[in-house]
Design a protein around this motif. Sequence first.
Motif, PDB file in Angstrom:
ATOM      1  N   LEU A  27       0.809  -1.221   0.000  1.00 37.94           N
ATOM      2  CA  LEU A  27       0.000   0.000   0.000  1.00 37.94           C
ATOM      3  C   LEU A  27       0.842   1.271   0.000  1.00 37.94           C
ATOM      4  O   LEU A  27       0.445   2.280  -0.559  1.00 37.94           O
ATOM      5  CB  LEU A  27      -0.872   0.019   1.269  1.00 37.94           C
ATOM      6  CG  LEU A  27      -1.855  -1.148   1.435  1.00 37.94           C
ATOM      7  CD1 LEU A  27      -2.397  -1.169   2.862  1.00 37.94           C
ATOM      8  CD2 LEU A  27      -2.992  -1.008   0.438  1.00 37.94           C
ATOM      9  N   GLY A  28       1.993   1.221   0.687  1.00 37.33           N
ATOM     10  CA  GLY A  28       2.815   2.431   0.842  1.00 37.33           C
ATOM     11  C   GLY A  28       3.210   2.581   2.298  1.00 37.33           C
ATOM     12  O   GLY A  28       3.689   1.637   2.917  1.00 37.33           O
ATOM     13  N   VAL A  29       2.949   3.755   2.864  1.00 37.39           N
ATOM     14  CA  VAL A  29       3.295   4.003   4.268  1.00 37.39           C
ATOM     15  C   VAL A  29       2.109   3.587   5.149  1.00 37.39           C
ATOM     16  O   VAL A  29       0.980   4.017   4.922  1.00 37.39           O
ATOM     17  CB  VAL A  29       3.610   5.491   4.515  1.00 37.39           C
ATOM     18  CG1 VAL A  29       3.961   5.733   5.985  1.00 37.39           C
ATOM     19  CG2 VAL A  29       4.724   5.963   3.596  1.00 37.39           C
ATOM     20  N   VAL A  30       2.393   2.757   6.138  1.00 36.88           N
ATOM     21  CA  VAL A  30       1.363   2.335   7.091  1.00 36.88           C
ATOM     22  C   VAL A  30       1.627   3.043   8.425  1.00 36.88           C
ATOM     23  O   VAL A  30       2.777   3.117   8.884  1.00 36.88           O
ATOM     24  CB  VAL A  30       1.399   0.805   7.297  1.00 36.88           C
ATOM     25  CG1 VAL A  30       0.450   0.378   8.417  1.00 36.88           C
ATOM     26  CG2 VAL A  30       1.036   0.087   5.993  1.00 36.88           C
ATOM     27  N   GLY A  31       0.566   3.549   9.019  1.00 34.76           N
ATOM     28  CA  GLY A  31       0.663   4.130  10.367  1.00 34.76           C
ATOM     29  C   GLY A  31       0.139   3.107  11.365  1.00 34.76           C
ATOM     30  O   GLY A  31      -0.978   2.611  11.216  1.00 34.76           O
ATOM     31  N   ALA A  32       0.954   2.774  12.354  1.00 30.10           N
ATOM     32  CA  ALA A  32       0.527   1.814  13.380  1.00 30.10           C
ATOM     33  C   ALA A  32       0.338   2.559  14.691  1.00 30.10           C
ATOM     34  O   ALA A  32       1.198   3.358  15.089  1.00 30.10           O
ATOM     35  CB  ALA A  32       1.579   0.722  13.548  1.00 30.10           C
TER      36      ALA A  32
ATOM     37  N   LEU B 293       5.339   3.894  13.505  1.00 27.13           N
ATOM     38  CA  LEU B 293       4.584   3.356  14.647  1.00 27.13           C
ATOM     39  C   LEU B 293       4.571   4.362  15.780  1.00 27.13           C
ATOM     40  O   LEU B 293       5.607   4.936  16.119  1.00 27.13           O
ATOM     41  CB  LEU B 293       5.202   2.039  15.114  1.00 27.13           C
ATOM     42  CG  LEU B 293       4.485   1.345  16.289  1.00 27.13           C
ATOM     43  CD1 LEU B 293       4.503  -0.172  16.108  1.00 27.13           C
ATOM     44  CD2 LEU B 293       5.104   1.684  17.637  1.00 27.13           C
ATOM     45  N   LYS B 294       3.376   4.550  16.331  1.00 28.37           N
ATOM     46  CA  LYS B 294       3.237   5.420  17.506  1.00 28.37           C
ATOM     47  C   LYS B 294       2.687   4.588  18.666  1.00 28.37           C
ATOM     48  O   LYS B 294       1.551   4.152  18.633  1.00 28.37           O
ATOM     49  CB  LYS B 294       2.260   6.558  17.214  1.00 28.37           C
ATOM     50  CG  LYS B 294       2.283   7.605  18.315  1.00 28.37           C
ATOM     51  CD  LYS B 294       0.991   8.377  18.438  1.00 28.37           C
ATOM     52  CE  LYS B 294      -0.083   7.634  19.175  1.00 28.37           C
ATOM     53  NZ  LYS B 294       0.207   7.320  20.597  1.00 28.37           N
ATOM     54  N   PRO B 295       3.516   4.380  19.707  1.00 25.46           N
ATOM     55  CA  PRO B 295       3.024   3.612  20.858  1.00 25.46           C
ATOM     56  C   PRO B 295       2.139   4.456  21.764  1.00 25.46           C
ATOM     57  O   PRO B 295       2.122   5.684  21.657  1.00 25.46           O
ATOM     58  CB  PRO B 295       4.319   3.232  21.584  1.00 25.46           C
ATOM     59  CG  PRO B 295       5.289   4.321  21.246  1.00 25.46           C
ATOM     60  CD  PRO B 295       4.924   4.805  19.863  1.00 25.46           C
ATOM     61  N   SER B 296       1.455   3.790  22.684  1.00 25.49           N
ATOM     62  CA  SER B 296       0.658   4.512  23.684  1.00 25.49           C
ATOM     63  C   SER B 296       1.569   5.389  24.533  1.00 25.49           C
ATOM     64  O   SER B 296       2.667   4.967  24.919  1.00 25.49           O
ATOM     65  CB  SER B 296      -0.057   3.505  24.590  1.00 25.49           C
ATOM     66  OG  SER B 296      -0.542   4.172  25.730  1.00 25.49           O
ATOM     67  N   PRO B 297       1.133   6.591  24.873  1.00 25.39           N
ATOM     68  CA  PRO B 297       1.952   7.444  25.759  1.00 25.39           C
ATOM     69  C   PRO B 297       2.176   6.810  27.131  1.00 25.39           C
ATOM     70  O   PRO B 297       3.096   7.197  27.844  1.00 25.39           O
ATOM     71  CB  PRO B 297       1.135   8.733  25.896  1.00 25.39           C
ATOM     72  CG  PRO B 297      -0.031   8.612  24.996  1.00 25.39           C
ATOM     73  CD  PRO B 297      -0.113   7.234  24.445  1.00 25.39           C
ATOM     74  N   TYR B 298       1.356   5.838  27.511  1.00 23.23           N
ATOM     75  CA  TYR B 298       1.545   5.193  28.818  1.00 23.23           C
ATOM     76  C   TYR B 298       2.690   4.175  28.785  1.00 23.23           C
ATOM     77  O   TYR B 298       3.293   3.889  29.809  1.00 23.23           O
ATOM     78  CB  TYR B 298       0.265   4.472  29.244  1.00 23.23           C
ATOM     79  CG  TYR B 298      -0.867   5.407  29.584  1.00 23.23           C
ATOM     80  CD1 TYR B 298      -0.796   6.242  30.696  1.00 23.23           C
ATOM     81  CD2 TYR B 298      -2.021   5.453  28.809  1.00 23.23           C
ATOM     82  CE1 TYR B 298      -1.831   7.094  31.021  1.00 23.23           C
ATOM     83  CE2 TYR B 298      -3.074   6.299  29.122  1.00 23.23           C
ATOM     84  CZ  TYR B 298      -2.972   7.125  30.232  1.00 23.23           C
ATOM     85  OH  TYR B 298      -4.001   7.973  30.543  1.00 23.23           O
ATOM     86  N   THR B 299       2.934   3.560  27.648  1.00 24.74           N
ATOM     87  CA  THR B 299       3.954   2.492  27.564  1.00 24.74           C
ATOM     88  C   THR B 299       4.844   2.676  26.326  1.00 24.74           C
ATOM     89  O   THR B 299       4.883   1.814  25.440  1.00 24.74           O
ATOM     90  CB  THR B 299       3.275   1.106  27.482  1.00 24.74           C
ATOM     91  OG1 THR B 299       2.313   1.144  26.421  1.00 24.74           O
ATOM     92  CG2 THR B 299       2.634   0.689  28.779  1.00 24.74           C
TER      93      THR B 299
END
Length: 487
Positions: A153-158, A185-191
């Motif tokens: 697809l191209g760039v995937v945002g996780a 990839l963007k993780p949760s701000p908590y972890t």
Amino acid sequence: MHNQATSNVSFNLHSILDNPFRLLINGKLVACDRTFDVFNPANNEVIAQAPVGSSSQLETAIEAAKAAFSNWASLSADERGDYILKYADALEERKEALAALLTLEQGKPFHTMATEEVNAAIYWVREVAKRRLPIETIEDTDDHVVEVHHTPLGVVGAITPWNFPVLLGLWKIAPCLVTGNTMVLKPSPYTPLTSLFFGEIAAKIFPAGVLNIVSGGNELGQQMTEHPDIAKISFTGSTQTGQKVMQSGATNLKRITLELGGNDAAVVLDDADWESIIPTLFWAAFGNSGQWCIAVKRLYVHSSIHTQFVKAFVQFAQDKKVGNGMDPTTDLGPIQNKMQYDKLVSLFRDTQKQGYKVPLGGVIDESLAGNFVPITIVDNPPEDSRIVQEEPFGPILPIIAFNDVDDVVARVNATPYGLAGSVWGRDRARAIEVSKRIQAGTVWVNEIHIHGVDIPFGGHKMSGMGVENGHEGLCEFTNTKTYMFKK
Ligand code: NAD
């Protein structure tokens, strides 16, 4: 309840915690001007500072992923698979540190759930690296060929949540990359720490820009979902945020996979071998302190066995220890963050106020330093109670009596959620018939929480859209492209 003991493992972490955590952008580890505190939920002490990625750093990460795409996509699947296998090996070398970091920021016991999560995630990466989406020939006649190809697809945002940050992050990375996409990839701000740590490991393996990791606030998630250069969002989190993702993803008709909340029911039929299944059902409900999308959150037990069942369940549960996940004797860790802890305080207060029968637990000791919540069983609360209707995401379980199979099926299905469910009974054929009537993406019979690299997993109704894992999960990282050739 709260034991401050730590094992030697935590000492291995000093070298990791003493160095600044950094974003991974375009193959480089990047510091930020701003940082935020990351807490240990077992004592609410700050364990590290995580970088707050700025909007322009996220923009740079997306640009890098876009620039890396054509080279990465033009590699053969085997070449990409080799990179991913090397990544699995590199993760394997740091697996103890990754598991310890997971316990420190998430709370789950190091010796059981944290180690299991890391091992499962590495296994997943290694196995997914070997999966392929071959060209399918639909027609091949004397004068005509029709082929279906699966193109990246191209760039995937996780975007990932805080309950299984390692497994859920790597579940997205491996299939995304093997099918030829690049990722931010963007993780949760908590972890954020475990994701930044596996980003640091990835920096030495993948070509620049193929995988980027940016931590920061929720607004980065929103920026990703609105961004025209992101082709797909692979999201795991709450239903409420999933709805926002879908709304903003409409701007450029993003492909969207949503793995959302659930209120899973287990149904124990009158002929179930109920004594033998209590340990399995206990862990299915209370593992990870109930902070599990597919935790059993409503346990329906036939009225002919309900009283004995509750008694035996309480007996099994009462000696399980809630405590610091670094203590090897801990069975269940704390609640990961204060926001979720406060939601549970409110739910516990409601349960007390309504006067429901609570044969185990029931009162949160709010004077403890950590976010500890006791294992709590609520005996036969009404169907319309908050504890039955809401996703608690904590160690509290209603065990509800039923008489009639049609009635229990209607109650199980009377929820906006449809993630998973299970049916338990000696007459397998009958249990399977009941399971077919449950509206959910996954239904188990006489077993639970079996997952596999080749087993698609996803929610029905408001528990999600699309699936992860399996052939179908891989396909969701691709466009279907049909070629027709005249011979
Ligand atoms: P959440 O929705 O609050 O956050 C998830 C992620 O979304 C975080 O990274 C957050 O920063 C980001 N986010 C927040 N606002 C955003 C926005 N407007 N746009 C884009 N991204 C945004 O969920 P949570 O509290 O971290 O996780 C718990 C929930 O996740 C529970 O409901 C649980 O059932 C669900 N969950 C589902 C699965 C599954 O596979 N179905 C697995 C694990 C957790």
